[in-house]
Design a protein around this motif. Structure first.
Motif, mmCIF file in Angstrom:
data_model
loop_
_atom_site.group_PDB
_atom_site.id
_atom_site.type_symbol
_atom_site.label_atom_id
_atom_site.label_comp_id
_atom_site.label_asym_id
_atom_site.label_seq_id
_atom_site.Cartn_x
_atom_site.Cartn_y
_atom_site.Cartn_z
ATOM 1 N N ILE A 59 0.812 -0.951 0.024
ATOM 2 C CA ILE A 59 -0.098 0.081 0.065
ATOM 3 C C ILE A 59 1.001 1.186 -0.356
ATOM 4 C CG2 ILE A 59 -1.784 1.409 1.244
ATOM 5 C CD1 ILE A 59 -2.693 -1.396 2.338
ATOM 6 N N GLU A 60 1.712 1.305 0.800
ATOM 7 C CA GLU A 60 2.622 2.477 1.052
ATOM 8 C C GLU A 60 3.479 2.648 -0.310
ATOM 9 O OE1 GLU A 60 5.974 4.243 4.085
ATOM 10 O OE2 GLU A 60 5.774 2.125 4.163
ATOM 11 N N GLN A 61 4.042 1.606 -0.832
ATOM 12 C CA GLN A 61 4.835 1.733 -2.141
ATOM 13 C C GLN A 61 3.686 2.293 -3.400
ATOM 14 O OE1 GLN A 61 6.526 -2.329 -2.532
ATOM 15 N NE2 GLN A 61 8.462 -1.439 -1.351
ATOM 16 N N LEU A 62 2.771 1.647 -3.298
ATOM 17 C CA LEU A 62 1.777 2.230 -4.373
ATOM 18 C C LEU A 62 1.145 3.413 -4.326
ATOM 19 C CD1 LEU A 62 -0.051 1.265 -6.581
ATOM 20 C CD2 LEU A 62 -1.941 0.643 -4.942
ATOM 21 N N LEU A 63 1.028 4.056 -3.190
ATOM 22 C CA LEU A 63 0.655 5.607 -3.016
ATOM 23 C C LEU A 63 1.898 6.472 -3.230
ATOM 24 C CD1 LEU A 63 -1.641 5.565 -0.005
ATOM 25 C CD2 LEU A 63 -2.165 5.845 -2.206
ATOM 26 N N ASN A 64 3.298 6.018 -3.105
ATOM 27 C CA ASN A 64 4.364 6.724 -3.304
ATOM 28 C C ASN A 64 4.805 6.763 -4.819
ATOM 29 O OD1 ASN A 64 4.966 7.226 -0.639
ATOM 30 N ND2 ASN A 64 6.464 5.475 -0.269
ATOM 31 N N GLN A 65 4.214 5.554 -5.495
ATOM 32 C CA GLN A 65 4.479 5.600 -6.965
ATOM 33 C C GLN A 65 3.534 6.479 -7.667
ATOM 34 O OE1 GLN A 65 4.804 1.740 -8.406
ATOM 35 N NE2 GLN A 65 4.597 2.369 -10.651
ATOM 36 N N TYR A 66 2.301 6.872 -7.094
ATOM 37 C CA TYR A 66 1.312 7.815 -7.625
ATOM 38 C C TYR A 66 0.945 8.811 -6.989
ATOM 39 C CZ TYR A 66 0.922 3.631 -10.707
ATOM 40 O OH TYR A 66 1.283 2.560 -11.556
ATOM 41 N N PRO A 67 2.104 9.835 -6.948
ATOM 42 C CA PRO A 67 1.929 10.837 -5.823
ATOM 43 C C PRO A 67 0.663 11.911 -6.181
ATOM 44 C CG PRO A 67 3.557 11.372 -7.221
ATOM 45 C CD PRO A 67 3.020 10.141 -7.453
ATOM 46 N N ASP A 68 0.093 11.821 -7.587
ATOM 47 C CA ASP A 68 -0.905 12.802 -8.056
ATOM 48 C C ASP A 68 -2.395 12.247 -7.985
ATOM 49 O OD1 ASP A 68 1.178 14.779 -8.515
ATOM 50 O OD2 ASP A 68 1.653 13.991 -10.348
ATOM 51 N N ILE A 69 -2.658 11.045 -7.430
ATOM 52 C CA ILE A 69 -3.987 10.729 -7.308
ATOM 53 C C ILE A 69 -5.025 11.656 -6.808
ATOM 54 C CG2 ILE A 69 -3.337 8.329 -7.440
ATOM 55 C CD1 ILE A 69 -3.768 8.247 -4.302
ATOM 56 N N ASP A 70 -6.169 11.613 -7.142
ATOM 57 C CA ASP A 70 -7.245 12.614 -6.714
ATOM 58 C C ASP A 70 -8.092 11.754 -5.903
ATOM 59 O OD1 ASP A 70 -6.495 15.187 -8.463
ATOM 60 O OD2 ASP A 70 -6.708 13.484 -9.936
ATOM 61 N N GLY A 71 -8.035 10.453 -6.000
ATOM 62 C CA GLY A 71 -9.244 9.598 -5.073
ATOM 63 C C GLY A 71 -8.657 8.151 -5.093
ATOM 64 N N ILE A 72 -9.298 7.643 -4.141
ATOM 65 C CA ILE A 72 -9.089 6.119 -3.881
ATOM 66 C C ILE A 72 -10.448 5.443 -3.594
ATOM 67 C CG2 ILE A 72 -8.040 4.255 -2.465
ATOM 68 C CD1 ILE A 72 -6.051 6.584 -1.520
ATOM 69 N N VAL A 73 -10.735 4.192 -4.393
ATOM 70 C CA VAL A 73 -11.875 3.472 -4.003
ATOM 71 C C VAL A 73 -11.417 2.030 -3.475
ATOM 72 C CG1 VAL A 73 -14.099 2.599 -4.953
ATOM 73 C CG2 VAL A 73 -13.096 4.714 -5.887
ATOM 74 N N ASN A 74 -11.923 1.742 -2.406
ATOM 75 C CA ASN A 74 -11.442 0.434 -1.974
ATOM 76 C C ASN A 74 -12.494 -0.749 -2.259
ATOM 77 O OD1 ASN A 74 -9.934 -1.842 -0.933
ATOM 78 N ND2 ASN A 74 -10.433 -1.050 1.401
ATOM 79 N N CYS A 75 -12.134 -1.477 -3.158
ATOM 80 C CA CYS A 75 -13.280 -2.613 -3.543
ATOM 81 C C CYS A 75 -12.638 -3.877 -3.194
ATOM 82 C CB CYS A 75 -13.558 -2.611 -5.048
ATOM 83 S SG CYS A 75 -14.329 -0.916 -5.623
ATOM 84 N N ALA A 76 -11.464 -3.987 -2.559
ATOM 85 C CA ALA A 76 -10.981 -5.299 -2.181
ATOM 86 C C ALA A 76 -11.694 -5.886 -1.313
ATOM 87 C CB ALA A 76 -9.444 -4.810 -1.671
ATOM 88 N N TYR A 77 -11.644 -7.405 -1.193
ATOM 89 C CA TYR A 77 -12.653 -8.013 -0.421
ATOM 90 C C TYR A 77 -11.709 -9.358 0.174
ATOM 91 C CZ TYR A 77 -16.806 -10.439 1.249
ATOM 92 O OH TYR A 77 -17.751 -11.054 1.836
ATOM 93 N N PRO A 78 -10.623 -9.021 0.802
ATOM 94 C CA PRO A 78 -9.577 -10.435 1.139
ATOM 95 C C PRO A 78 -10.243 -11.005 2.243
ATOM 96 C CG PRO A 78 -8.789 -8.337 1.996
ATOM 97 C CD PRO A 78 -9.977 -7.971 1.280
ATOM 98 N N ARG A 79 -10.148 -12.489 2.196
ATOM 99 C CA ARG A 79 -10.616 -13.229 3.096
ATOM 100 C C ARG A 79 -10.014 -14.585 3.190
ATOM 101 N NH1 ARG A 79 -13.502 -12.237 -1.122
ATOM 102 N NH2 ARG A 79 -14.848 -13.943 -2.206
ATOM 103 N N ASN A 80 -10.040 -15.192 4.353
ATOM 104 C CA ASN A 80 -9.463 -16.745 4.447
ATOM 105 C C ASN A 80 -10.397 -17.752 4.098
ATOM 106 O OD1 ASN A 80 -11.123 -17.466 6.420
ATOM 107 N ND2 ASN A 80 -9.776 -17.070 8.107
ATOM 108 N N SER A 81 -9.977 -19.020 3.832
ATOM 109 C CA SER A 81 -10.736 -19.933 3.421
ATOM 110 C C SER A 81 -11.892 -20.653 4.140
ATOM 111 C CB SER A 81 -9.917 -21.495 3.216
ATOM 112 O OG SER A 81 -9.213 -21.770 4.291
ATOM 113 N N GLN A 82 -11.776 -20.215 5.486
ATOM 114 C CA GLN A 82 -12.966 -20.520 6.415
ATOM 115 C C GLN A 82 -13.933 -19.627 6.450
ATOM 116 O OE1 GLN A 82 -9.655 -20.931 7.726
ATOM 117 N NE2 GLN A 82 -9.928 -22.783 6.677
#
Length: 242
Positions: A59-82
């Motif tokens: 996450i930190e590296q991604l934001l550092n790579q794109y300093p000029d972003i105007d917005g973020i949408v979090n659609c991620a849905y990580p979960r385990n097998s249970q």
């Protein structure tokens, strides 16, 4: 609406993420589409990027790579097998793991997004995906006669997301750093007919939503039309929570 804006979409290859990416592009925004795997996409309005949202370093590296972003949408849905086990059968370790990888990863995202804003001093709008079950208790009657359930971890995480949004909006205390939630009703994705029928009876007539149905609200919150809307949870459920 989003002309000239660059929007980072996490979980861009998921059911909702794919539709959000397409909708932002239709609104003339440039998309940085991030997911745990990446496909090469031939378009001038999209950049793909591999990112594991459960990795704070990613996450930190991604934001550092794109300093000029105007917005973020979090659609991620990580979960385990249970994930999705009946509440009385969920182990404490599995519950804790799912809360950590879902709510914990969103905390890391907001922390680094806030740092990013303080460093860049450029307006930034963050949109989180919560749920109707982040604001009300589950209606277990609609699951009768199916093998489905409402995961207890889901309810805990989605309610936590709403408060995290409020917390960070207030903590940064700057009109140019906006954090809001969208709480959709159920999203249709191959559920059995008895469930779809029971769910529809709880709405004003439309029933389950498609992923496309929530994209307009997300792009609105990303846009300048939503200036000064901060720490808010926008419910889109065709009256399910009435």
């Amino acid at each position: 609406m989003l002309s000239g804006k660059t929007i980072l979409v996490l979980g861009a290859k998921g059911l909702i993420g794919q539709e959000v990416v397409q909708h932002i592009m239709k609104k003339n925004g440039h998309v940085i589409a991030a997911d745990v795997t990446s496909d090469e996409t031939a378009s001038t309005n999209i950049t793909t990027h591999v990112c594991d949202i459960t990795s704070e370093t990613d996450i930190e590296q991604l934001l550092n790579q794109y300093p000029d972003i105007d917005g973020i949408v979090n659609c991620a849905y990580p979960r385990n097998s249970q994930y999705g086990t009946d509440a009385l059968e969920v182990s404490s370790s599995s519950f804790n793991e799912n809360v950590a990888i879902q709510l914990g990863s969103c905390f890391s995202l907001l922390k680094h997004a806030a740092r990013h804003f303080k460093s860049q001093q450029k307006p930034l709008s963050v949109v989180l995906l919560s749920s109707i079950y982040g604001i009300k208790a589950p209606d277990f009657s609609i699951y009768e006669g199916t093998s489905m359930t409402m995961p207890v971890e889901y309810a805990a995480v989605k309610s936590g997301l709403i408060h995290l949004a409020k917390y960070f909006a207030k903590y940064i205390n700057d009109s140019n750093f906006r954090v809001n939630c969208v709480s959709p009703g159920g999203i249709e994705n191959g559920q059995p007919a008895p469930f779809l029928s029971a769910y529809k009876d709880k709405t004003l007539g439309h029933g389950m939503l498609s992923a496309k149905d929530i994209c307009g609200s997300i792009t609105f919150l990303l846009s300048d039309e939503a200036n000064y809307i901060n720490g808010t949870n926008l419910t889109i459920d065709d009256g399910f929570t009435l």
